[in-house]
Design a protein around this motif. Structure first.
Motif, PDB file in Angstrom:
ATOM      1  N   SER A   1       0.837  -1.200   0.000  1.00 24.45           N
ATOM      2  CA  SER A   1       0.000   0.000   0.000  1.00 24.45           C
ATOM      3  C   SER A   1       0.872   1.250   0.000  1.00 24.45           C
ATOM      4  O   SER A   1       0.516   2.257  -0.608  1.00 24.45           O
TER       5      SER A   1
ATOM      6  N   ALA B   1       1.941   1.716  -3.508  1.00 27.80           N
ATOM      7  CA  ALA B   1       0.820   2.223  -4.300  1.00 27.80           C
ATOM      8  C   ALA B   1       0.630   3.720  -4.057  1.00 27.80           C
ATOM      9  O   ALA B   1       0.361   4.497  -4.978  1.00 27.80           O
TER      10      ALA B   1
ATOM     11  N   ILE C   1      -4.827   7.569  -1.508  1.00 26.52           N
ATOM     12  CA  ILE C   1      -4.866   7.185  -2.926  1.00 26.52           C
ATOM     13  C   ILE C   1      -6.219   7.568  -3.519  1.00 26.52           C
ATOM     14  O   ILE C   1      -6.308   8.087  -4.631  1.00 26.52           O
TER      15      ILE C   1
ATOM     16  N   THR D   1      -4.793   3.389 -12.728  1.00 25.90           N
ATOM     17  CA  THR D   1      -5.535   2.135 -12.654  1.00 25.90           C
ATOM     18  C   THR D   1      -4.699   0.983 -13.200  1.00 25.90           C
ATOM     19  O   THR D   1      -4.589  -0.069 -12.577  1.00 25.90           O
TER      20      THR D   1
ATOM     21  N   TRP E   1      -1.490   0.824 -13.535  1.00 26.52           N
ATOM     22  CA  TRP E   1      -0.331   0.556 -12.674  1.00 26.52           C
ATOM     23  C   TRP E   1      -0.754  -0.361 -11.525  1.00 26.52           C
ATOM     24  O   TRP E   1      -0.048  -1.288 -11.144  1.00 26.52           O
ATOM     25  N   ASN E   2      -1.937  -0.069 -10.959  1.00 24.99           N
ATOM     26  CA  ASN E   2      -2.424  -0.859  -9.828  1.00 24.99           C
ATOM     27  C   ASN E   2      -2.719  -2.304 -10.193  1.00 24.99           C
ATOM     28  O   ASN E   2      -2.800  -3.163  -9.328  1.00 24.99           O
TER      29      ASN E   2
ATOM     30  N   GLY F   1       4.445  -2.844 -10.745  1.00 28.50           N
ATOM     31  CA  GLY F   1       3.119  -2.542 -10.219  1.00 28.50           C
ATOM     32  C   GLY F   1       2.648  -3.609  -9.250  1.00 28.50           C
ATOM     33  O   GLY F   1       3.413  -4.469  -8.820  1.00 28.50           O
ATOM     34  N   MET F   2       1.356  -3.533  -8.917  1.00 31.39           N
ATOM     35  CA  MET F   2       0.820  -4.437  -7.897  1.00 31.39           C
ATOM     36  C   MET F   2       0.491  -5.796  -8.502  1.00 31.39           C
ATOM     37  O   MET F   2      -0.379  -5.899  -9.352  1.00 31.39           O
TER      38      MET F   2
END
Lengths: 255, 345
Positions: free
Chosen positions: B105, B108, B178, B194, B196-197, B270-271
């Motif tokens: 997180s 992010a 965020i 979005t 990237w997440n 990214g995630m």
């Protein structure tokens, strides 16, 4: 050999252990008795360095407990906690093998010791089982084997602290466990064991320490400590003290 | 349940799996190359003179596009799985996730600041954008983790339970911030954020690869040194101390390795969820919980699994590309539920 000199333990504002002195002597088993909340586990935590003492000192082999290096200390002091939180599917032999982590005795010797320690706790048949598949009492015996393996074969200079090692065991294994502990002491180890069962304490301990609200009330041979008036004032339980018909140690019966 | 495989058979199987994943990841893609051509091009890349000059195109695609992407996937998968093992050991819970200590997180949050903040201040120069994003994500992950660790400390001891709660609280807080950035973002920025997440290995380049490779090597070399301590830690912290391990130091190292590893992985790709959670668990089912085997085996399995997930992401809707985070979640979440149900039975 472990020696505590007038130790106090403070928790917040309240003193949970006051002026406790004791010596764990090679070859002997010291039993610690007392009602719930009397400070038995606190004493054990102070003796192994888990809790800091606010006064007094704890010495392992004439050296301050806190001065010992982790591994060196682990080679001569082993501790069995009341319960364990192990939640992973290790095999029983792997759990007992963790007792050998402080040593570098080699795989073959370790395997031997694991077998012998398990046999001492009457758990050798569990060797290849998954720890998670065991019952509470079986797990307790496995952990006893683990701490025995840590100090195996026991000897002068080794100290073993056990917190209620029989709490989940059936009557036979309560005796098996304490017999193993006794034999370990006879090899030369110094042992302290916290117990609730007065008769087990009378039978297997050389000396007893009776704690009440953090203060030692009596210390001595079982027949000196296990006296009716003393027990009544500490536990609030009326008891008769007889002699074991075969063995001669005190036998405590609730009235 | 007893482990079903011997460590040696597992390592052989995982080695073969990884080699296969590696090769397929180089050979397959939107531009279809013949498998044999791919193999020859690969050999030419490492200096073996085979085939002829018609392989130039294949050599270019594999060397410049697919190789960095494959190495990125391999590295991300391995490091996420390793950090998952570290966290499950630290929290003594087989269902713990590296994100628990706030590193994902935090990363992010760092990324959101870089993406949205950058666009608010008139946009980041095109050339710096990917680097700035990575740096912010990495710093965010490290920062939030440091804060979680700090909150868990009292009287020279780190409480794992407090860290867990602090991680939840800071994850929620980071989520709120965020959200705020999302609200402020314009449409184009929102799309970047979005995507990237959802994670992607797209746009991998050697320049962005090497910091992650370095971190992955460091983590992969360091954590196995703590394998015995991790085993003892599963018994409990005081038990580990009684067995002679410097528990506070080990905990600090585990948190630091995870912050570094997951931070770098998230910064680069990214995630990507569930790898750190599911892979160690899966490996444990196969060979048991001994960290001396679990750590290296999880690294291999994590790398292979991520490469296969990336293959699905690349090929399923080719020439369009699915974010890999969607693929890992689609596979990982049901598997996680299966594990929960299985544990209850």
């Amino acid at each position: 050999m472990l020696r505590a000199d007038s130790i106090n333990v403070q928790r917040g504002d309240s003193r949970v252990l006051e002026q406790v002195s004791l010596e764990l002597v090679p070859g002997q088993v010291l039993g610690v008795l007392g009602p719930n909340g009397a400070g038995k586990s606190t004493l054990l935590a102070a003796l192994c360095g888990e809790l800091a003492v606010s006064a007094g000192s704890v010495k392992l082999d004439q050296r301050e407990l806190s001065d010992w290096q982790g591994v060196e200390r682990a080679q001569r002091l082993a501790v069995l906690p009341q319960s364990s939180t192990l939640n992973f599917a290790f095999k029983v032999e792997e759990v007992v093998g963790m007792g050998r982590l402080p040593h570098a005795t080699g795989r073959e010797r370790d395997q031997q010791i694991i077998g012998q320690a398990l046999a001492a706790a009457d758990a050798q048949h569990l060797l290849a089982r998954s720890y998670l598949a065991l019952s509470g009492g079986e797990r307790q015996r496995v952990h006893l084997a683990r701490v025995l393996a840590q100090l195996w074969p026991g000897g002068i200079g080794q100290t073993l602290l056990l917190d209620e090692p029989t709490s989940m065991l059936d009557p036979l294994h309560q005796h098996v466990t304490l017999q193993a502990t006794r034999r370990f002491a006879e090899q030369g180890a110094a042992v302290m064991v916290i117990l609730h069962d007065l008769n087990l304490a009378a039978r297997y301990c050389d000396r007893l320490l009776l704690l009440e609200r953090g203060v030692p009330r009596a210390m001595g041979k079982p027949e000196e400590v296990l006296q009716a008036e003393l027990l009544q004032s500490v536990f609030g339980l009326e008891v008769l003290v007889h002699k074991h018909p075969e063995r001669g140690h005190p036998l405590i019966i609730a009235r | 349940m007893n482990p079903v495989l011997r460590p040696r058979s597992l390592f052989i199987a995982l080695g073969v799996l990884l080699a296969l994943a590696f090769f397929l990841s180089l050979a397959l893609g939107p531009v279809s190359l013949h498998l044999l051509d791919s193999l020859q091009a690969l050999l030419r890349l490492v200096g073996v003179p085979v085939g002829d000059d018609t392989l130039e195109q294949a050599q270019l695609i594999i060397g410049q596009i697919r190789m960095p992407r494959t190495l990125l996937g391999l590295s991300v998968g391995a490091v996420l799985a390793l950090c998952g093992v570290a966290m499950q050991g630290l929290f003594r819970n087989p269902l713990a996730d590296p994100g628990l200590i706030g590193v994902s997180s935090g990363a992010a949050l760092g990324a959101a600041i870089a993406i949205v903040g950058g666009s608010l201040f008139g946009g980041i120069p095109e050339a710096f954008a990917p680097y700035l994003l990575s740096v912010f994500a990495f710093a965010g992950g490290l920062g939030v983790t440091a804060l979680v660790y700090r909150l868990g400390r009292r009287d020279g001891q780190t409480s794992v339970a407090t860290m867990l709660l602090a991680g939840i609280a800071l994850t929620a807080l980071a989520g709120a911030v965020i959200g705020l950035f999302t609200y402020l973002a314009d449409d184009a920025t929102l799309r970047t954020l979005t995507f990237w997440n959802l994670g992607s290995l797209n746009g991998a380049s050697y320049a962005r690869l090497w910091p992650l490779l370095l971190v992955t090597f460091a983590v992969a070399l360091w954590l196995p040194r703590r394998a015995k301590a991790l085993n003892a830690l599963l018994l409990g912290e005081s038990e580990a101390r009684h067995l002679g391990f410097p528990v506070e130091r080990v905990k600090r190292e585990l948190v630091f390795c995870t912050a570094l590893g997951v931070g770098a992985a998230v910064a680069a790709a990214g995630m990507i969820g569930f790898i750190g959670l599911v892979v160690p668990h899966l490996v444990r089912l196969l060979v048991g919980p001994d960290h001396r085997v679990l750590l290296p085996a999880s690294a291999l399995a994590g790398a292979s699994l991520l490469l296969f997930a990336d293959l699905i992401a690349r090929l399923l809707l080719a020439p369009a590309e699915l974010p890999i985070g969607i693929v890992t979640a689609l596979i990982g979440a049901p598997f996680f539920i299966y594990l929960l149900l299985r544990g209850r039975a």
